[in-house]
Design a protein around this motif. Structure first.
Motif, PDB file in Angstrom:
ATOM      1  N   LEU A 202       3.549   4.358  -5.090  1.00  0.00           N
ATOM      2  CA  LEU A 202       2.767   3.822  -6.201  1.00  0.00           C
ATOM      3  C   LEU A 202       1.325   4.278  -6.017  1.00  0.00           C
ATOM      4  O   LEU A 202       0.450   3.521  -5.615  1.00  0.00           O
ATOM      5  CB  LEU A 202       2.862   2.296  -6.248  1.00  0.00           C
ATOM      6  CG  LEU A 202       4.241   1.733  -6.572  1.00  0.00           C
ATOM      7  CD1 LEU A 202       4.253   0.220  -6.430  1.00  0.00           C
ATOM      8  CD2 LEU A 202       4.646   2.137  -7.986  1.00  0.00           C
TER       9      LEU A 202
ATOM     10  N   ARG B  88       0.867  -9.254  -9.005  1.00  0.00           N
ATOM     11  CA  ARG B  88       0.567  -7.975  -9.652  1.00  0.00           C
ATOM     12  C   ARG B  88       1.878  -7.266  -9.953  1.00  0.00           C
ATOM     13  O   ARG B  88       2.819  -7.324  -9.165  1.00  0.00           O
ATOM     14  CB  ARG B  88      -0.296  -7.118  -8.743  1.00  0.00           C
ATOM     15  CG  ARG B  88      -0.661  -5.780  -9.375  1.00  0.00           C
ATOM     16  CD  ARG B  88      -1.758  -5.078  -8.660  1.00  0.00           C
ATOM     17  NE  ARG B  88      -2.998  -5.847  -8.831  1.00  0.00           N
ATOM     18  CZ  ARG B  88      -4.063  -5.708  -8.051  1.00  0.00           C
ATOM     19  NH1 ARG B  88      -4.044  -4.851  -7.067  1.00  0.00           N
ATOM     20  NH2 ARG B  88      -5.141  -6.417  -8.267  1.00  0.00           N
TER      21      ARG B  88
ATOM     22  N   TRP C 157       3.523  -3.490 -11.198  1.00  0.00           N
ATOM     23  CA  TRP C 157       3.414  -2.070 -11.490  1.00  0.00           C
ATOM     24  C   TRP C 157       4.586  -1.730 -12.406  1.00  0.00           C
ATOM     25  O   TRP C 157       5.749  -1.892 -12.023  1.00  0.00           O
ATOM     26  CB  TRP C 157       3.511  -1.232 -10.220  1.00  0.00           C
ATOM     27  CG  TRP C 157       2.330  -1.352  -9.325  1.00  0.00           C
ATOM     28  CD1 TRP C 157       1.257  -0.515  -9.256  1.00  0.00           C
ATOM     29  CD2 TRP C 157       2.102  -2.350  -8.322  1.00  0.00           C
ATOM     30  NE1 TRP C 157       0.384  -0.943  -8.299  1.00  0.00           N
ATOM     31  CE2 TRP C 157       0.873  -2.078  -7.708  1.00  0.00           C
ATOM     32  CE3 TRP C 157       2.820  -3.473  -7.901  1.00  0.00           C
ATOM     33  CZ2 TRP C 157       0.356  -2.856  -6.695  1.00  0.00           C
ATOM     34  CZ3 TRP C 157       2.304  -4.262  -6.888  1.00  0.00           C
ATOM     35  CH2 TRP C 157       1.087  -3.954  -6.293  1.00  0.00           C
TER      36      TRP C 157
ATOM     37  N   PHE D  58       2.453   5.031 -14.220  1.00  0.00           N
ATOM     38  CA  PHE D  58       2.627   3.576 -14.123  1.00  0.00           C
ATOM     39  C   PHE D  58       1.370   2.886 -14.630  1.00  0.00           C
ATOM     40  O   PHE D  58       0.295   3.455 -14.634  1.00  0.00           O
ATOM     41  CB  PHE D  58       2.979   3.122 -12.700  1.00  0.00           C
ATOM     42  CG  PHE D  58       1.911   3.343 -11.668  1.00  0.00           C
ATOM     43  CD1 PHE D  58       0.829   2.474 -11.555  1.00  0.00           C
ATOM     44  CD2 PHE D  58       1.996   4.402 -10.772  1.00  0.00           C
ATOM     45  CE1 PHE D  58      -0.148   2.675 -10.585  1.00  0.00           C
ATOM     46  CE2 PHE D  58       1.028   4.606  -9.819  1.00  0.00           C
ATOM     47  CZ  PHE D  58      -0.050   3.732  -9.722  1.00  0.00           C
TER      48      PHE D  58
ATOM     49  N   VAL E  13      -0.681  -1.019 -14.365  1.00  0.00           N
ATOM     50  CA  VAL E  13      -0.817  -2.146 -13.452  1.00  0.00           C
ATOM     51  C   VAL E  13      -1.365  -3.322 -14.240  1.00  0.00           C
ATOM     52  O   VAL E  13      -2.276  -3.162 -15.057  1.00  0.00           O
ATOM     53  CB  VAL E  13      -1.778  -1.830 -12.303  1.00  0.00           C
ATOM     54  CG1 VAL E  13      -1.875  -2.985 -11.324  1.00  0.00           C
ATOM     55  CG2 VAL E  13      -1.357  -0.566 -11.588  1.00  0.00           C
TER      56      VAL E  13
END
Length: 156
Positions: A38, A114, A116, A150, A152
């Motif tokens: 990531l 969090r 992703w 991605f 976030v």
């Protein structure tokens, strides 16, 4: 006690979940020992200006995302192999069905800290750890995926 600040402690990296949206919802199929890849970085292009020898201008060109790597103990029960079937469809039959994947880091209460959201992931590599009669180690399968990008966000 108003005005008192709370000490900050960074989250621990062992409490997370991985969701293959549209591929599998089976909890046994979605448990992974490690998640990596990531990360994002910019590729730069250098531009040399005539007469300026002290430096080069570096201009951002495009973002580059690392491949996502998931590792887990190998599943042996056929009914728990939806993700592996998705991989084998790509490798054996050349059927590439992109999937969105969510990696959710959680706090000690199981609440999302969090998320992703990995977009358009496709299988890139599947490998199984070495089989060795001199060791009593768990067989680990590694799933490597390429993806577009991605995003976030805080929470779920």
């Amino acid at each position: 006690m108003s005005g008192q600040t709370i000490d900050y402690y960074p989250p621990l990296g062992f409490y997370y979940q991985v969701n293959f949206n549209g591929v599998s919802k089976d909890k046994n199929d979605l448990r992974f020992q490690t998640v990596s890849g990531l990360s994002v970085e910019y590729e730069y292009e250098s531009f040399k200006e005539g007469g300026e020898n002290r430096f080069e201008h570096k201009l951002p060109v495009r973002t580059k995302y690392a491949d996502m790597v998931l590792k887990r103990g190998m599943l042996t029960n056929l009914k728990d192999k939806t993700i592996i079937k998705w991989f084998l469809d790509a490798f054996q039959d050349r059927i590439f069905l992109p999937a969105d994947i969510s990696v959710i880091l959680m706090n000690e209460k199981g609440q999302p800290l969090r998320t992703w959201n990995v977009v358009n992931a496709i299988p890139k590599k599947w490998s199984v750890s070495d089989l060795n009669a001199n060791e009593s180690a768990i067989v680990i399968e590694t799933l490597e995926l390429a993806y577009r990008y991605f995003s976030v966000k805080e929470g779920a």
